[in-house]
Design an enzyme around this catalytic site. Structure first.
Site, mmCIF file in Angstrom:
data_model
loop_
_atom_site.group_PDB
_atom_site.id
_atom_site.type_symbol
_atom_site.label_atom_id
_atom_site.label_comp_id
_atom_site.label_asym_id
_atom_site.label_seq_id
_atom_site.Cartn_x
_atom_site.Cartn_y
_atom_site.Cartn_z
ATOM 1 N N GLY A 46 39.275 49.243 28.672
ATOM 2 C CA GLY A 46 38.730 48.533 29.825
ATOM 3 C C GLY A 46 37.640 49.360 30.471
ATOM 4 N N GLN A 51 32.167 52.160 37.316
ATOM 5 C CA GLN A 51 32.164 53.329 36.430
ATOM 6 C C GLN A 51 30.794 53.553 35.791
ATOM 7 O OE1 GLN A 51 35.952 51.924 34.392
ATOM 8 N NE2 GLN A 51 36.195 54.135 34.245
ATOM 9 N N CYS A 92 41.787 57.071 31.604
ATOM 10 C CA CYS A 92 40.645 56.462 32.280
ATOM 11 C C CYS A 92 39.389 57.161 31.781
ATOM 12 C CB CYS A 92 40.780 56.629 33.788
ATOM 13 S SG CYS A 92 39.384 55.953 34.714
ATOM 14 N N LEU A 93 38.359 56.386 31.451
ATOM 15 C CA LEU A 93 37.128 56.998 30.932
ATOM 16 C C LEU A 93 36.452 57.886 31.976
ATOM 17 C CD1 LEU A 93 35.676 54.004 28.879
ATOM 18 C CD2 LEU A 93 36.919 56.012 28.036
ATOM 19 N N HIS A 134 44.486 48.346 36.685
ATOM 20 C CA HIS A 134 43.698 49.585 36.631
ATOM 21 C C HIS A 134 42.219 49.285 36.895
ATOM 22 C CE1 HIS A 134 42.775 53.677 34.813
ATOM 23 N NE2 HIS A 134 41.585 53.094 34.843
ATOM 24 N N GLU A 135 41.687 48.266 36.192
ATOM 25 C CA GLU A 135 40.265 47.945 36.359
ATOM 26 C C GLU A 135 39.991 47.378 37.750
ATOM 27 O OE1 GLU A 135 38.414 49.278 34.324
ATOM 28 O OE2 GLU A 135 39.944 49.648 32.814
ATOM 29 N N HIS A 138 39.397 49.991 40.316
ATOM 30 C CA HIS A 138 38.036 50.557 40.336
ATOM 31 C C HIS A 138 37.119 49.785 41.290
ATOM 32 C CE1 HIS A 138 38.064 53.768 37.403
ATOM 33 N NE2 HIS A 138 38.663 53.018 36.505
HETATM 34 ZN ZN ZN Z 1 39.652 53.742 34.847
#
Ligand code: ZN
Length: 176
Positions: A46, A51, A92-93, A134-135, A138
């Site tokens: 995701g 991000q 998480c990226l 999670h997304e 953000h």
């Molecule tokens: Zn993340």
């Protein structure tokens, strides 16, 4: 389509509350394309617009990334329901190398707009429920580190500071 740079914690842009998309036009569709391409390239399951430093309420998910399964695109998502509980080891990226067990709702229903501005709803369990929460986090500037204990927070901050030195990154450190 383009692969864009993913912001890494403690970049303070990750903390901004993203704005709703007012009109879905080609620039939003390009953003969706770039999010997907960057997600598959990293790879991650995701990726949310903040991000990439874009403060809009947009994210993509593909649970089968990077091979590619079903690409899910969300514009202006909102939760219709959140139930139950599930604990999942999340990455998480924006936190390379970090994975932590986080407890979230186990079943969620989300309503959003697609790339043509059409409303859809999607119900998710397990990883899909985890990924959508999670997304969505953000979009409100909420991050993985906000869900862990004080000691883990310290550990993650230390790891990320080390990583920043290794990458030669110059980021504004997050206070507190
Ligand atoms: Zn993340």
């Amino acid at each position: 389509m383009a692969i864009r740079k993913v912001l890494v914690y403690p970049d303070k842009r990750l903390r901004e509350k993203a704005q709703p998309v007012e009109r879905i036009d080609d620039s939003v569709r390009r953003l969706l394309d770039d999010l997907a391409e960057t997600m598959y390239a990293e790879p991650g399951v995701g990726l949310a617009a903040p991000q990439l430093g874009v403060s809009l309420r947009v994210f993509v998910i593909d649970l089968k990334s990077p091979e590619g399964g079903e690409l899910l695109e969300f514009v202006n998502p909102r939760f219709l329901s959140r139930e139950g509980e599930i604990t999942w080891k999340e990455g998480c990226l924006s936190f390379p190398g970090i994975s932590e067990e986080i407890t979230r709702h186990g079943r969620v229903s989300v309503e959003a707009l697609d790339r043509n501005g059409k409303t859809f709803t999607i119900d998710g369990e397990e990883l899909l429920a985890v990924a959508m929460q999670h997304e969505y986090d953000h979009l409100d500037g909420r991050l993985l580190i906000d869900h862990v204990s004080f000691l883990k927070k310290r550990m993650i901050r230390r790891e990320m500071a080390k990583l920043a030195v290794e990458r030669g990154a110059t980021t504004d450190a997050e206070a507190g």
